[in-house]
Scaffold this motif. Structure first.
Motif, PDB file in Angstrom:
ATOM      1  N   GLY A  66      19.795  58.852 101.110  1.00 14.24           N
ATOM      2  CA  GLY A  66      20.100  57.463 101.426  1.00 14.24           C
ATOM      3  C   GLY A  66      20.119  56.538 100.216  1.00 14.24           C
ATOM      4  N   PHE A  67      19.386  56.907  99.175  1.00 11.12           N
ATOM      5  CA  PHE A  67      19.387  56.069  97.966  1.00 11.12           C
ATOM      6  C   PHE A  67      20.744  56.174  97.274  1.00 11.12           C
ATOM      7  CE2 PHE A  67      18.536  54.782  93.634  1.00 11.12           C
ATOM      8  CZ  PHE A  67      17.647  53.718  93.789  1.00 11.12           C
ATOM      9  N   ALA A  68      21.196  57.403  97.045  1.00  9.43           N
ATOM     10  CA  ALA A  68      22.490  57.610  96.387  1.00  9.43           C
ATOM     11  C   ALA A  68      23.631  57.059  97.247  1.00  9.43           C
ATOM     12  CB  ALA A  68      22.700  59.097  96.112  1.00  9.43           C
ATOM     13  N   GLY A  69      23.537  57.249  98.560  1.00  8.80           N
ATOM     14  CA  GLY A  69      24.580  56.751  99.461  1.00  8.80           C
ATOM     15  C   GLY A  69      24.681  55.236  99.389  1.00  8.80           C
ATOM     16  N   ASN A  70      23.527  54.586  99.373  1.00  9.05           N
ATOM     17  CA  ASN A  70      23.481  53.138  99.271  1.00  9.05           C
ATOM     18  C   ASN A  70      24.093  52.673  97.952  1.00  9.05           C
ATOM     19  OD1 ASN A  70      21.903  50.604  98.272  1.00  9.05           O
ATOM     20  ND2 ASN A  70      21.643  50.592 100.482  1.00  9.05           N
ATOM     21  N   VAL A  71      23.732  53.351  96.868  1.00  8.67           N
ATOM     22  CA  VAL A  71      24.272  52.998  95.548  1.00  8.67           C
ATOM     23  C   VAL A  71      25.800  53.144  95.529  1.00  8.67           C
ATOM     24  CG1 VAL A  71      24.411  53.794  93.148  1.00  8.67           C
ATOM     25  CG2 VAL A  71      22.183  53.456  94.204  1.00  8.67           C
ATOM     26  N   ALA A  72      26.283  54.245  96.058  1.00  9.86           N
ATOM     27  CA  ALA A  72      27.728  54.498  96.031  1.00  9.86           C
ATOM     28  C   ALA A  72      28.492  53.457  96.845  1.00  9.86           C
ATOM     29  CB  ALA A  72      28.026  55.894  96.559  1.00  9.86           C
ATOM     30  N   ILE A  73      28.001  53.180  98.038  1.00 11.52           N
ATOM     31  CA  ILE A  73      28.706  52.232  98.906  1.00 11.52           C
ATOM     32  C   ILE A  73      28.666  50.830  98.329  1.00 11.52           C
ATOM     33  CG2 ILE A  73      28.494  51.031 101.127  1.00 11.52           C
ATOM     34  CD1 ILE A  73      28.175  53.684 102.418  1.00 11.52           C
ATOM     35  N   LYS A  74      27.521  50.429  97.826  1.00  8.46           N
ATOM     36  CA  LYS A  74      27.420  49.057  97.313  1.00  8.46           C
ATOM     37  C   LYS A  74      28.173  48.866  96.006  1.00  8.46           C
ATOM     38  CE  LYS A  74      23.405  47.494  99.816  1.00  8.46           C
ATOM     39  NZ  LYS A  74      21.956  47.565  99.795  1.00  8.46           N
ATOM     40  N   SER A  75      28.281  49.901  95.166  1.00 14.25           N
ATOM     41  CA  SER A  75      29.063  49.692  93.942  1.00 14.25           C
ATOM     42  C   SER A  75      30.556  49.691  94.262  1.00 14.25           C
ATOM     43  CB  SER A  75      28.690  50.673  92.829  1.00 14.25           C
ATOM     44  OG  SER A  75      28.618  51.974  93.275  1.00 14.25           O
ATOM     45  N   THR A  76      30.941  50.463  95.272  1.00 14.99           N
ATOM     46  CA  THR A  76      32.325  50.418  95.735  1.00 14.99           C
ATOM     47  C   THR A  76      32.656  49.005  96.235  1.00 14.99           C
ATOM     48  OG1 THR A  76      32.213  52.737  96.375  1.00 14.99           O
ATOM     49  CG2 THR A  76      33.952  51.441  97.376  1.00 14.99           C
ATOM     50  N   GLU A  77      31.794  48.478  97.090  1.00 15.86           N
ATOM     51  CA  GLU A  77      31.971  47.112  97.615  1.00 15.86           C
ATOM     52  C   GLU A  77      31.960  46.077  96.496  1.00 15.86           C
ATOM     53  OE1 GLU A  77      29.671  47.533 101.927  1.00 15.86           O
ATOM     54  OE2 GLU A  77      28.950  46.089 100.451  1.00 15.86           O
ATOM     55  N   GLY A  78      31.011  46.263  95.555  1.00 13.99           N
ATOM     56  CA  GLY A  78      30.873  45.318  94.451  1.00 13.99           C
ATOM     57  C   GLY A  78      32.135  45.267  93.609  1.00 13.99           C
ATOM     58  N   MET A  79      32.700  46.432  93.346  1.00 11.59           N
ATOM     59  CA  MET A  79      33.922  46.489  92.548  1.00 11.59           C
ATOM     60  C   MET A  79      35.070  45.810  93.283  1.00 11.59           C
ATOM     61  SD  MET A  79      35.176  47.489  89.725  1.00 11.59           S
ATOM     62  CE  MET A  79      36.732  46.681  89.397  1.00 11.59           C
ATOM     63  N   ALA A  80      35.210  46.110  94.583  1.00 14.02           N
ATOM     64  CA  ALA A  80      36.297  45.522  95.370  1.00 14.02           C
ATOM     65  C   ALA A  80      36.186  43.994  95.366  1.00 14.02           C
ATOM     66  CB  ALA A  80      36.262  46.067  96.803  1.00 14.02           C
ATOM     67  N   LYS A  81      34.972  43.507  95.578  1.00 14.62           N
ATOM     68  CA  LYS A  81      34.739  42.065  95.644  1.00 14.62           C
ATOM     69  C   LYS A  81      35.019  41.398  94.300  1.00 14.62           C
ATOM     70  CE  LYS A  81      30.595  40.497  96.878  1.00 14.62           C
ATOM     71  NZ  LYS A  81      29.353  40.581  97.697  1.00 14.62           N
ATOM     72  N   ASN A  82      34.496  42.012  93.227  1.00 14.16           N
ATOM     73  CA  ASN A  82      34.690  41.418  91.909  1.00 14.16           C
ATOM     74  C   ASN A  82      36.137  41.501  91.446  1.00 14.16           C
ATOM     75  OD1 ASN A  82      32.157  40.346  90.629  1.00 14.16           O
ATOM     76  ND2 ASN A  82      31.421  42.282  91.463  1.00 14.16           N
ATOM     77  N   PHE A  83      36.820  42.548  91.868  1.00 21.56           N
ATOM     78  CA  PHE A  83      38.237  42.666  91.527  1.00 21.56           C
ATOM     79  C   PHE A  83      39.016  41.507  92.156  1.00 21.56           C
ATOM     80  CE2 PHE A  83      42.514  44.187  91.511  1.00 21.56           C
ATOM     81  CZ  PHE A  83      42.580  44.998  90.385  1.00 21.56           C
ATOM     82  N   MET A  84      38.739  41.233  93.423  1.00 24.03           N
ATOM     83  CA  MET A  84      39.420  40.134  94.101  1.00 24.03           C
ATOM     84  C   MET A  84      39.066  38.794  93.441  1.00 24.03           C
ATOM     85  SD  MET A  84      41.289  41.711  96.175  1.00 24.03           S
ATOM     86  CE  MET A  84      42.092  40.365  97.072  1.00 24.03           C
TER      87      MET A  84
ATOM     88  N   THR B 107      32.325  52.851  91.149  1.00 23.28           N
ATOM     89  CA  THR B 107      32.979  51.642  90.649  1.00 23.28           C
ATOM     90  C   THR B 107      34.370  51.992  90.115  1.00 23.28           C
ATOM     91  OG1 THR B 107      30.833  50.714  90.052  1.00 23.28           O
ATOM     92  CG2 THR B 107      32.742  49.760  88.976  1.00 23.28           C
ATOM     93  N   GLU B 108      34.427  53.023  89.277  1.00 23.52           N
ATOM     94  CA  GLU B 108      35.709  53.488  88.732  1.00 23.52           C
ATOM     95  C   GLU B 108      36.663  53.940  89.831  1.00 23.52           C
ATOM     96  OE1 GLU B 108      34.178  55.444  84.485  1.00 23.52           O
ATOM     97  OE2 GLU B 108      35.189  56.688  85.982  1.00 23.52           O
ATOM     98  N   GLY B 109      36.099  54.682  90.803  1.00 20.53           N
ATOM     99  CA  GLY B 109      36.919  55.199  91.896  1.00 20.53           C
ATOM    100  C   GLY B 109      37.556  54.074  92.686  1.00 20.53           C
ATOM    101  N   MET B 110      36.775  53.044  92.960  1.00 19.70           N
ATOM    102  CA  MET B 110      37.292  51.907  93.717  1.00 19.70           C
ATOM    103  C   MET B 110      38.392  51.201  92.931  1.00 19.70           C
ATOM    104  SD  MET B 110      37.049  50.292  96.507  1.00 19.70           S
ATOM    105  CE  MET B 110      38.477  49.242  96.756  1.00 19.70           C
ATOM    106  N   ALA B 111      38.157  50.969  91.630  1.00 22.98           N
ATOM    107  CA  ALA B 111      39.139  50.272  90.804  1.00 22.98           C
ATOM    108  C   ALA B 111      40.455  51.058  90.782  1.00 22.98           C
ATOM    109  CB  ALA B 111      38.601  50.089  89.384  1.00 22.98           C
ATOM    110  N   LYS B 112      40.344  52.365  90.601  1.00 25.10           N
ATOM    111  CA  LYS B 112      41.527  53.212  90.513  1.00 25.10           C
ATOM    112  C   LYS B 112      42.287  53.231  91.841  1.00 25.10           C
ATOM    113  CE  LYS B 112      41.039  57.634  89.370  1.00 25.10           C
ATOM    114  NZ  LYS B 112      40.352  58.710  88.603  1.00 25.10           N
ATOM    115  N   ASN B 113      41.546  53.394  92.933  1.00 22.93           N
ATOM    116  CA  ASN B 113      42.200  53.466  94.236  1.00 22.93           C
ATOM    117  C   ASN B 113      42.780  52.125  94.657  1.00 22.93           C
ATOM    118  OD1 ASN B 113      42.084  56.203  95.539  1.00 22.93           O
ATOM    119  ND2 ASN B 113      39.984  56.003  94.807  1.00 22.93           N
ATOM    120  N   PHE B 114      42.134  51.058  94.225  1.00 28.69           N
ATOM    121  CA  PHE B 114      42.670  49.731  94.523  1.00 28.69           C
ATOM    122  C   PHE B 114      44.035  49.574  93.851  1.00 28.69           C
ATOM    123  CE2 PHE B 114      43.212  45.230  94.439  1.00 28.69           C
ATOM    124  CZ  PHE B 114      42.555  44.777  95.571  1.00 28.69           C
TER     125      PHE B 114
END
Lengths: 333, 333
Positions: free
Chosen positions: B229-247, A239-246
């Motif tokens: 796959g659990f950690a990968g899923n968590v990382a990708i979805k929180s990245t997406e979640g942050m991007a979406k919520n930021f917008m 989450t932090e990484g995405m915010a920072k890179n954005f």
């Protein structure tokens, strides 16, 4: 209230810690602080400030645990470090109610457990940061965010109960919603750990609302997210990484976008700053180490004086409201 | 090249799938596509388009697997669904080289393994999406992003080898950097799984660069990130979640910021769109299921015609370059 402040170890220490402590006592008239660290540096930072000298104590400690130190080794060997001295004072002197540090997280976790010790009913302490969300003034607590990287379902249940008590105590929310971090919303989703934990939480007296995916880390949909420390760490850091890179990409797009983009940025700046401030916990506080005999807050390593002040007042609130007793009670219910 | 396109199951299907397939054959003259799904709908979507009719085949399948279907049950029971028919055709007919679907990810994973089957040397297939990063034209591959939620170190080693072969094949990178997702950069960090995996990868012939934290998911610092796959899923979805919520927050700040913010937004719009397009994989392709006997790409559920075209051309590239043979060879080296 008597709160100990570890004045060394963070990026802006000791200045930020000392100034934050003074802001806190100037706001809260029944508060006394003990500032721990290199006496001469603390005094130099106190000198220009105006405050009630009877409510500031200095405890000298000439060594510092840095972020490069290995946590366990540092806690064992750096006996004269500000963090170890602060933890020992907290553990040994009844009068102190809690502590704030912006130093090495691993060392604080290790030292908290070894020196201050766990509550009788607690198997493992967990690190519970406050995550800002897209919803105004709404925060999500994550337990655990990294203290325990290998967990079993009973530990996750303990984290859930402690998180529930924490949100009730800090935010006055009567029935916090508690969710399990998983790789899908449906009940049957998950790995071995989350599948078993789901059933335990479902049958608990918590206000368990089921699984959330990590997209919900910043959505503001739930009060407490329960997970093992590895997954919690991954979610928070991505989450932090995405915010920072954005922000990095936006900056480079603005710089490369000519006069038009620069003008647009100037006009949009207040709106962008409002988003930035919404995603900050500067005025809310730090991450609590849940499950110890006294309240310990980890302020962010980059904390300036306002986050320090917030973290100190957060310790006061939690200590005044007897969070440790409430956790014992919650775990024994 | 003969590629099968599952034309149902995604948000914009069948239109996006059919149009994407036609764009692909119009660009690549030696390509034939087999469009699978409700014949009448596919024909209706083909009707207005201009293309070489000899290179488009329709395979009728009247049922659809939706995202609400349970993967295993759907694959077993919905024998007439476009996905099952597509997978069976791919498995049974030698002439077909690969397949694209934007349908139910779990069903595609299950069906891929049960129907198309794993390569002889593969223990578990993994899902490897292409993650866009802050660095221009630089992508990071994640293996596994959710196919296997409980992993042991030998599985993670397999994912690492398959990811390495994939990046070499798709991006022509000679010595891809391979990193392990962990809760800290230092070698001694990690849970039981990552600590053991670290030693295995360190002693492999891969270009292993050590641990990365999940902040590196979008930094563009490494070519392959290996994780369960659990950690990968968590990382990708929180990245997406942050991007979406930021917008989402930015939008609400602009709407609430009066004329000034709106004007600023209009001026800054091209820069914002350039950031958005940098974070998109529309022109790169979808997530590959690594380790199966033929190439299967999962296009994003929201794919429009351009992502479909990109995914189809991605299958061609991987099949033409014999990725499956290369994976067998890599695992037996």
């Amino acid at each position: 209230m008597k709160i100990i402040v570890d004045c060394f170890g963070g990026d802006n220490c000791p200045k930020a810690a000392v100034e934050g402590a003074v802001l806190a006592i100037n706001e809260k008239k029944d508060l006394t602080v003990a500032l721990v660290g290199k006496k001469e540096d603390i005094e130099a930072n106190l000198a220009p400030l105006s405050y009630d000298k009877d409510r500031v104590e200095i405890i000298d400690a000439q060594d510092v645990i840095t972020n490069d130190d290995s946590p366990v080794i540092a806690i064992r060997r750096k006996k004269e470090s500000s963090m170890v001295v602060a933890l020992k004072t907290l553990a040994d002197v009844d009068a102190y109610d809690g502590m704030v540090s912006s130093g090495n997280t691993g060392a604080l976790l290790t030292g908290g457990t070894l020196i201050v010790k766990r509550l009788n009913s607690v198997t493992r302490a967990c690190l519970a940061p406050i995550v800002p969300t897209a919803v105004d003034k709404k925060y999500t607590i994550v337990c655990d965010a990294g203290a325990n990287v290998d967990c079993d379902p009973s530990m996750l249940k303990e984290f859930a109960i402690m998180g529930d008590v924490y949100v009730k105590t800090l935010f006055d929310i009567e029935k916090p919603t508690v969710a399990l971090l998983n790789n899908g919303a449906e009940e049957e989703k998950g790995n071995a750990l989350t599948k078993e934990t789901y059933q335990i939480l479902k049958n608990s007296s918590l206000n368990f609302v089921g699984n959330v995916e990590s997209t919900d880390f910043v959505s503001g949909n739930v009060d407490v997210i329960v997970c093992d420390g590895f997954a919690g760490n991954v979610a928070i850091k991505s989450t932090e990484g995405m915010a920072k890179n954005f922000m990095r990409m936006l900056k480079s797009a603005i710089l490369g976008g000519g006069l038009r983009a620069k003008l647009g940025y100037l006009l949009l700046k207040p709106a962008l700053l409002s988003v930035k401030s919404k995603m900050s916990t500067d005025e809310v506080g730090g991450a609590v180490l849940l499950g110890l005999k006294k309240v310990i807050i980890k302020a962010h390593g980059s904390s300036k004086e306002l986050p320090f002040k917030a973290a100190i007042l957060q310790v006061c609130k939690l200590a005044e409201r007897n969070i440790c007793e409430k956790i014992e009670k919650g775990l024994n219910a």
